[in-house]
Design a protein around this motif. Structure first.
Motif, PDB file in Angstrom:
ATOM      1  N   GLU A  62      18.706 -23.873 -18.561  1.00 33.04           N
ATOM      2  CA  GLU A  62      19.506 -25.132 -18.054  1.00 33.04           C
ATOM      3  C   GLU A  62      18.614 -26.108 -16.992  1.00 33.04           C
ATOM      4  OE1 GLU A  62      23.708 -26.533 -16.916  1.00 33.04           O
ATOM      5  OE2 GLU A  62      23.882 -24.646 -17.540  1.00 33.04           O
ATOM      6  N   GLY A  63      18.501 -27.214 -17.284  1.00 36.76           N
ATOM      7  CA  GLY A  63      17.944 -28.226 -16.526  1.00 36.76           C
ATOM      8  C   GLY A  63      16.481 -28.543 -17.180  1.00 36.76           C
ATOM      9  N   THR A  64      15.999 -28.041 -18.189  1.00 39.27           N
ATOM     10  CA  THR A  64      14.657 -28.072 -18.619  1.00 39.27           C
ATOM     11  C   THR A  64      14.308 -29.598 -18.621  1.00 39.27           C
ATOM     12  OG1 THR A  64      14.684 -26.266 -19.720  1.00 39.27           O
ATOM     13  CG2 THR A  64      13.080 -27.973 -20.328  1.00 39.27           C
ATOM     14  N   GLU A  65      15.324 -30.505 -19.355  1.00 39.69           N
ATOM     15  CA  GLU A  65      14.981 -31.934 -19.389  1.00 39.69           C
ATOM     16  C   GLU A  65      14.773 -32.463 -18.073  1.00 39.69           C
ATOM     17  OE1 GLU A  65      16.655 -36.293 -21.322  1.00 39.69           O
ATOM     18  OE2 GLU A  65      17.844 -34.395 -21.360  1.00 39.69           O
ATOM     19  N   GLN A  66      15.448 -32.166 -16.933  1.00 34.73           N
ATOM     20  CA  GLN A  66      15.423 -32.854 -15.679  1.00 34.73           C
ATOM     21  C   GLN A  66      14.111 -32.243 -14.928  1.00 34.73           C
ATOM     22  OE1 GLN A  66      18.087 -31.426 -17.028  1.00 34.73           O
ATOM     23  NE2 GLN A  66      19.645 -33.241 -16.950  1.00 34.73           N
ATOM     24  N   ARG A  67      13.782 -31.083 -15.223  1.00 34.51           N
ATOM     25  CA  ARG A  67      12.694 -30.573 -14.562  1.00 34.51           C
ATOM     26  C   ARG A  67      11.502 -31.287 -15.067  1.00 34.51           C
ATOM     27  NH1 ARG A  67       8.666 -28.827 -12.245  1.00 34.51           N
ATOM     28  NH2 ARG A  67       8.078 -26.526 -11.998  1.00 34.51           N
ATOM     29  N   LEU A  68      11.382 -31.400 -16.434  1.00 33.65           N
ATOM     30  CA  LEU A  68      10.174 -31.914 -16.882  1.00 33.65           C
ATOM     31  C   LEU A  68      10.121 -33.435 -16.584  1.00 33.65           C
ATOM     32  CD1 LEU A  68       9.995 -30.597 -20.615  1.00 33.65           C
ATOM     33  CD2 LEU A  68       8.887 -29.641 -18.560  1.00 33.65           C
ATOM     34  N   THR A  69      11.169 -34.209 -16.627  1.00 29.45           N
ATOM     35  CA  THR A  69      11.249 -35.768 -16.223  1.00 29.45           C
ATOM     36  C   THR A  69      10.813 -35.709 -14.520  1.00 29.45           C
ATOM     37  OG1 THR A  69      13.199 -35.992 -17.708  1.00 29.45           O
ATOM     38  CG2 THR A  69      12.740 -37.619 -15.947  1.00 29.45           C
ATOM     39  N   THR A  70      11.419 -34.931 -13.769  1.00 30.25           N
ATOM     40  CA  THR A  70      10.972 -35.049 -12.498  1.00 30.25           C
ATOM     41  C   THR A  70       9.432 -34.587 -12.353  1.00 30.25           C
ATOM     42  OG1 THR A  70      13.150 -34.140 -11.817  1.00 30.25           O
ATOM     43  CG2 THR A  70      11.497 -33.903 -10.238  1.00 30.25           C
ATOM     44  N   ALA A  71       8.914 -33.701 -12.899  1.00 32.32           N
ATOM     45  CA  ALA A  71       7.506 -33.380 -12.940  1.00 32.32           C
ATOM     46  C   ALA A  71       6.483 -34.535 -13.413  1.00 32.32           C
ATOM     47  CB  ALA A  71       7.144 -32.111 -13.463  1.00 32.32           C
ATOM     48  N   TYR A  72       6.980 -35.089 -14.365  1.00 32.03           N
ATOM     49  CA  TYR A  72       6.096 -36.312 -14.845  1.00 32.03           C
ATOM     50  C   TYR A  72       6.438 -37.306 -13.749  1.00 32.03           C
ATOM     51  CZ  TYR A  72       3.981 -39.543 -18.356  1.00 32.03           C
ATOM     52  OH  TYR A  72       3.222 -40.287 -19.179  1.00 32.03           O
ATOM     53  N   ALA A  73       7.541 -37.605 -13.042  1.00 32.89           N
ATOM     54  CA  ALA A  73       7.676 -38.538 -12.211  1.00 32.89           C
ATOM     55  C   ALA A  73       7.586 -40.164 -12.486  1.00 32.89           C
ATOM     56  CB  ALA A  73       6.803 -38.443 -11.206  1.00 32.89           C
ATOM     57  N   ASP A  74       7.148 -40.465 -13.647  1.00 32.55           N
ATOM     58  CA  ASP A  74       6.893 -41.941 -14.182  1.00 32.55           C
ATOM     59  C   ASP A  74       7.303 -42.162 -15.719  1.00 32.55           C
ATOM     60  OD1 ASP A  74       6.609 -44.549 -13.653  1.00 32.55           O
ATOM     61  OD2 ASP A  74       4.594 -44.590 -14.003  1.00 32.55           O
ATOM     62  N   THR A  75       8.278 -41.574 -16.349  1.00 34.22           N
ATOM     63  CA  THR A  75       8.550 -41.582 -17.497  1.00 34.22           C
ATOM     64  C   THR A  75       9.329 -43.114 -17.634  1.00 34.22           C
ATOM     65  OG1 THR A  75      11.090 -40.731 -17.062  1.00 34.22           O
ATOM     66  CG2 THR A  75       9.052 -39.476 -18.043  1.00 34.22           C
ATOM     67  N   PRO A  76       9.204 -43.783 -18.825  1.00 39.10           N
ATOM     68  CA  PRO A  76       9.375 -45.179 -19.167  1.00 39.10           C
ATOM     69  C   PRO A  76      10.955 -45.200 -18.653  1.00 39.10           C
ATOM     70  CG  PRO A  76       7.967 -44.479 -20.666  1.00 39.10           C
ATOM     71  CD  PRO A  76       8.231 -43.394 -20.101  1.00 39.10           C
ATOM     72  N   SER A  77      11.992 -44.165 -18.985  1.00 43.92           N
ATOM     73  CA  SER A  77      13.349 -44.215 -18.722  1.00 43.92           C
ATOM     74  C   SER A  77      13.749 -42.690 -18.372  1.00 43.92           C
ATOM     75  CB  SER A  77      14.162 -44.816 -19.897  1.00 43.92           C
ATOM     76  OG  SER A  77      14.348 -44.001 -20.751  1.00 43.92           O
TER      77      SER A  77
END
Length: 250
Positions: free
Chosen positions: A93-108
């Protein structure tokens, strides 16, 4: 089934190996277990960037998932052929949020899900391509899953990261190949619910009556020969250390 070790170093890459990543193949289907530091580069020695069919992330520590950020770039910004269709990604649970946070600058905020089709893992049994998989929640500071993969009457069990637990014993029960972490050294590190040492990996394999034990996830500061010796002292079956590029037919 065919297992190819993409990376097997624990905690951070060594001079010889990327972190945890294992390619499983059967019937033309490619399933990747984990994608730790350095794994994406090594993966390309064994299959094309866009030839994977599914990814399973055992847990969200960086040495098991951080190269998913580089893989996001490869899939999202692919110039030749256009953006990739979403690939199934199975994780806690939370895999998408974890990766998005780690990337920090996704287009959206939803960019990750444009190339990754996220599925939340819970303990249970389900299908991934031609494989029947069983997952169990194990013992680690974060939500961490072991996985048993079955195909054609054969089985592979991967521990992910865990301390000693009966759940892993059951997951590995009479498995044909037990890919088990052995990060700690017996008599040196004793931290419950974090990692196994070589002796504990061997004891787990013995209790489970696993047919073959492969030790993995050994950090650069740990002497792998000590862990191999400790595992052999308590497990009578075949046991060996793995290495990047090693393949096993199961």
């Amino acid at each position: 089934m065919k297992l190819t070790v993409v990376g097997c170093s624990g905690s951070f890459p060594s001079a010889e190996s990327a972190c945890s990543s294992y390619l499983i193949e059967a019937d033309g289907f490619r399933l990747l277990l984990d994608m730790g530091n350095g794994a994406l580069g090594e993966l390309q020695r064994h299959c094309g960037l866009y030839d994977l069919d599914a990814i399973f992330l055992s847990h969200l520590h960086a040495d098991h998932c951080i190269d998913m950020l580089a893989y996001f770039v490869a899939r999202y910004y692919r110039y030749d052929g256009g953006r990739c269709a979403p690939i199934p990604v199975y994780g806690p649970e939370g895999t998408e949020q974890r990766l998005t946070t780690a990337y920090a600058d996704t287009p959206s905020a939803s960019s990750m899900s444009e190339v990754f089709d996220f599925h939340t893992v819970k303990p249970g049994t389900f299908e991934i391509g031609p494989f029947t998989v069983h997952t169990e929640l194990l013992r680690h500071p974060v939500e961490s899953y072991g996985i048993r993969i079955e195909h054609g009457g054969r089985s592979l069990t991967y521990s992910g990261d865990t301390g000693v637990t009966a759940a892993l014993d059951e997951l590995a029960r009479e498995t044909d190949l037990f890919l088990c972490e052995a990060a700690f050294t017996y008599g040196k590190e004793d931290i419950p619910d974090l990692h196994l040492n070589g002796r504990e990996a061997g004891e787990t394999a013995a209790r489970a009556r696993a047919r073959k034990l492969i030790l993995t996830h050994i950090p650069p500061w740990t002497d792998p020969q000590v862990n191999l010796r400790d595992a052999r002292a308590v497990y009578d079956g075949p046991v060996e250390l793995t290495a990047p590029g090693t393949t096993y037919e199961i």
